[in-house]
Structures are given as C-alpha cells and as structure tokens.
Scaffold this motif. Sequence first.
Motif, PDB file in Angstrom:
ATOM      1  N   TRP A   1       0.847  -1.187   0.000  1.00  0.00           N
ATOM      2  CA  TRP A   1       0.000   0.000   0.000  1.00  0.00           C
ATOM      3  C   TRP A   1       0.887   1.244   0.000  1.00  0.00           C
ATOM      4  O   TRP A   1       1.899   1.289   0.721  1.00  0.00           O
ATOM      5  N   TYR A   2       0.493   2.224  -0.781  1.00  0.00           N
ATOM      6  CA  TYR A   2       1.142   3.521  -0.847  1.00  0.00           C
ATOM      7  C   TYR A   2       0.060   4.567  -0.648  1.00  0.00           C
ATOM      8  O   TYR A   2      -1.129   4.284  -0.772  1.00  0.00           O
ATOM      9  N   ARG A   3       0.490   5.780  -0.343  1.00  0.00           N
ATOM     10  CA  ARG A   3      -0.474   6.868  -0.202  1.00  0.00           C
ATOM     11  C   ARG A   3       0.103   8.164  -0.732  1.00  0.00           C
ATOM     12  O   ARG A   3       1.312   8.351  -0.784  1.00  0.00           O
TER      13      ARG A   3
ATOM     14  N   ARG B   1       3.921  10.480  -3.651  1.00  0.00           N
ATOM     15  CA  ARG B   1       3.414   9.193  -3.195  1.00  0.00           C
ATOM     16  C   ARG B   1       4.472   8.528  -2.319  1.00  0.00           C
ATOM     17  O   ARG B   1       5.666   8.548  -2.639  1.00  0.00           O
TER      18      ARG B   1
ATOM     19  N   VAL C   1       3.526   2.926   2.405  1.00  0.00           N
ATOM     20  CA  VAL C   1       2.888   2.737   3.705  1.00  0.00           C
ATOM     21  C   VAL C   1       3.324   1.396   4.297  1.00  0.00           C
ATOM     22  O   VAL C   1       3.832   1.339   5.417  1.00  0.00           O
TER      23      VAL C   1
ATOM     24  N   ASP D   1      -2.821  11.108   8.353  1.00  0.00           N
ATOM     25  CA  ASP D   1      -2.987   9.906   7.537  1.00  0.00           C
ATOM     26  C   ASP D   1      -3.913  10.161   6.344  1.00  0.00           C
ATOM     27  O   ASP D   1      -4.076   9.287   5.489  1.00  0.00           O
TER      28      ASP D   1
ATOM     29  N   TYR E   1      -5.094   6.344  -0.948  1.00  0.00           N
ATOM     30  CA  TYR E   1      -4.316   5.125  -0.726  1.00  0.00           C
ATOM     31  C   TYR E   1      -4.415   4.235  -1.969  1.00  0.00           C
ATOM     32  O   TYR E   1      -5.516   4.003  -2.497  1.00  0.00           O
TER      33      TYR E   1
END
Length: 121
Positions: free
Chosen positions: A36-38, A45, A48, A89, A93
């Motif tokens: 997962w990236y955000r 980017r 995560v 946060d 995502y």
Amino acid sequence: QVQLVESGGGLVQPGGSLRLSCAASGIIFSIHTMGWYRQAPGKQRELVATISSGGSLNYADSVKGRFTISRDNAKNTVSLQMNSLKPEDTAVYYCNVFIRRGTYIPESDYWGQGTQVTVSS
C-alpha cells in the motif's frame, strides 16, 4: 490483463479505524510483493506497508504500531487495517502488486485506482 479493485476508504474521526482491501483478478500466474502507498495533496506518493510472498513485512515509520498489512493468497487480496488514525494519515491510498502473468513472463507491478481516506473531526 490484470485488474486491482480497492475498497474500504472513507471519512473517520481521529483515533478511529478503517480497513482497506485490494483484490487482484485477471491473468495471474503468481503474485509476489503486495503493498500500500499513499499520496496526500501536494506531496509525493509514499510507501505505507508491503508484504512479500513469504510474509516479510515492511512499514513506514509513521504507521508502525498502528497499521497492519495482511494478504490472502487464496483470494489474491491484500488488506490494510488502520487503527488510531490521525489527520496526517489523510491521503489517497493505492494498492501495488507485483504479478507474473506466465512462466516466462517477467513480473510487472500494477496499481489500484486509489481510495480516499480522510481523518477529520
């Protein structure tokens, strides 16, 4: 081809929890690292969390102890349980999955469409 479909984003208050899921489908021979990236507004980017095919875990320092990544190899899914969420946060995502589509085809990485997570009171 390969498709990644994400679900589970939304609006949550600080301290709350959300669970993101990403399902891979299509022509899949094997799945390797899933993650997962955000990306927050105006920022690059960032990673995560990732989980290898052997189960090795990697987390960004900012989410250690709060987020848990897991995978279900039978269902070709990767999930991200997010607890104790903070306003920082807030981001879109994206799931990222390395897939081989055949015995002699090198692995390629695929991205989901992104799901918005907003942490706000």
